[in-house]
Design a protein around this motif. Structure first.
Motif, mmCIF file in Angstrom:
data_model
loop_
_atom_site.group_PDB
_atom_site.id
_atom_site.type_symbol
_atom_site.label_atom_id
_atom_site.label_comp_id
_atom_site.label_asym_id
_atom_site.label_seq_id
_atom_site.Cartn_x
_atom_site.Cartn_y
_atom_site.Cartn_z
ATOM 1 N N MET A 1 0.998 -0.984 0.172
ATOM 2 C CA MET A 1 0.249 -0.001 0.042
ATOM 3 C C MET A 1 0.862 1.375 -0.007
ATOM 4 S SD MET A 1 -3.655 0.269 2.134
ATOM 5 C CE MET A 1 -5.062 1.130 1.438
ATOM 6 N N VAL A 2 0.308 2.329 -0.601
ATOM 7 C CA VAL A 2 1.052 3.305 -0.731
ATOM 8 C C VAL A 2 0.398 4.763 -0.136
ATOM 9 C CG1 VAL A 2 2.363 2.750 -2.854
ATOM 10 C CG2 VAL A 2 0.363 4.061 -2.857
ATOM 11 N N LYS A 3 0.967 5.931 0.177
ATOM 12 C CA LYS A 3 0.204 6.886 0.516
ATOM 13 C C LYS A 3 0.699 8.362 -0.047
ATOM 14 C CE LYS A 3 1.935 6.644 5.322
ATOM 15 N NZ LYS A 3 1.239 6.622 6.710
ATOM 16 N N LEU A 4 0.209 9.440 -0.182
ATOM 17 C CA LEU A 4 0.583 10.625 -0.597
ATOM 18 C C LEU A 4 0.530 11.451 0.865
ATOM 19 C CD1 LEU A 4 1.301 13.050 -2.176
ATOM 20 C CD2 LEU A 4 -1.327 13.540 -2.611
ATOM 21 N N VAL A 5 1.496 11.805 1.448
ATOM 22 C CA VAL A 5 1.371 12.449 2.696
ATOM 23 C C VAL A 5 1.848 14.002 2.482
ATOM 24 C CG1 VAL A 5 2.962 12.671 4.849
ATOM 25 C CG2 VAL A 5 2.774 10.318 3.760
ATOM 26 N N ALA A 6 0.801 14.798 3.084
ATOM 27 C CA ALA A 6 0.878 16.163 2.817
ATOM 28 C C ALA A 6 1.106 16.781 4.372
ATOM 29 C CB ALA A 6 -0.251 16.782 2.425
ATOM 30 N N LEU A 7 2.237 17.457 4.727
ATOM 31 C CA LEU A 7 2.723 18.113 5.755
ATOM 32 C C LEU A 7 2.345 19.523 5.745
ATOM 33 C CD1 LEU A 7 5.941 16.268 6.520
ATOM 34 C CD2 LEU A 7 3.899 16.307 7.919
ATOM 35 N N TYR A 8 1.580 20.186 6.662
ATOM 36 C CA TYR A 8 1.337 21.764 6.460
ATOM 37 C C TYR A 8 1.873 22.211 7.711
ATOM 38 C CZ TYR A 8 -2.802 20.390 3.616
ATOM 39 O OH TYR A 8 -3.417 19.820 2.654
ATOM 40 N N LYS A 9 2.626 23.175 7.340
ATOM 41 C CA LYS A 9 3.125 24.078 8.347
ATOM 42 C C LYS A 9 1.819 24.931 9.030
ATOM 43 C CE LYS A 9 7.361 25.532 6.055
ATOM 44 N NZ LYS A 9 8.090 26.390 5.235
ATOM 45 N N ARG A 10 2.173 25.605 9.987
ATOM 46 C CA ARG A 10 1.067 26.253 10.964
ATOM 47 C C ARG A 10 0.786 27.497 10.223
ATOM 48 N NH1 ARG A 10 -1.646 27.033 15.821
ATOM 49 N NH2 ARG A 10 -0.811 25.191 16.459
ATOM 50 N N PRO A 11 -0.800 27.677 9.662
ATOM 51 C CA PRO A 11 -1.153 28.645 8.826
ATOM 52 C C PRO A 11 -1.167 30.168 9.800
ATOM 53 C CG PRO A 11 -2.876 27.109 9.459
ATOM 54 C CD PRO A 11 -1.595 26.428 9.920
ATOM 55 N N PRO A 12 -1.057 31.067 9.148
ATOM 56 C CA PRO A 12 -1.345 32.307 9.735
ATOM 57 C C PRO A 12 -2.532 32.527 10.224
ATOM 58 C CG PRO A 12 -0.576 32.716 7.765
ATOM 59 C CD PRO A 12 -0.659 31.303 7.785
#
Lengths: 99, 99
Positions: A1-12
């Motif tokens: 199995m695979v995944k797309l990992v999206a890491l988000y910095k803290r938004p303003p």
């Protein structure tokens, strides 16, 4: 199995980010063909101090081909265009293979 | 549900890192009380270029209290001591709440 990992910095503006993510972006992402699971996590701390990221979205697919097909589908392109419009400067996306 | 997310930068010696992780560290981590799942992923690329990280380990627990108890248990301390010995300069750990 695979995944797309999206890491988000803290938004303003956390409230505006959450509203857009939950009401617009997540429904778009969930329309991607072949998506098996979307897991969204918010970081609450770090043993060593501050967490480097605010949030993570993990999009699971059966195979790498399925993931790439989903990203290049109309639904995937719509989700990609949307995310760049409200979080383009916050996001780092990576492809992952689960052991 | 909550998880401890460990992001690893690319190690200078990938083979030595993988051997230590698989033969020594993962078995130590899996002994932590209350651990529901350990998911290990290797990053294979990034839509925007190079992935910022090499690997991610996600340790799932039922509650934040269970996660913190596991980390302060003898098994958790042993796993923590081990990871700092071979990957202390590569790792960033964060606590996460799953939506």
């Amino acid at each position: 199995m695979v995944k797309l990992v999206a890491l988000y910095k803290r938004p303003p503006d956390v409230a505006a980010f959450e509203k857009h993510y939950q009401e617009i972006h997540a429904p778009l992402a969930e329309k991607m063909p072949g998506l098996k699971k979307l897991e969204v996590s918010h970081f609450t701390g770090s043993p060593g101090g501050e967490p480097k990221f605010y949030m993570m979205a993990e999009l699971y697919f059966d195979t790498k081909d399925a993931m790439l097909s989903a990203l290049s589908s109309p639904e995937g392109k719509a989700a990609g265009k949307d995310v760049m419009s409200f979080a383009g400067d916050l996001i780092h996306m990576m492809f992952a293979e689960i052991s």
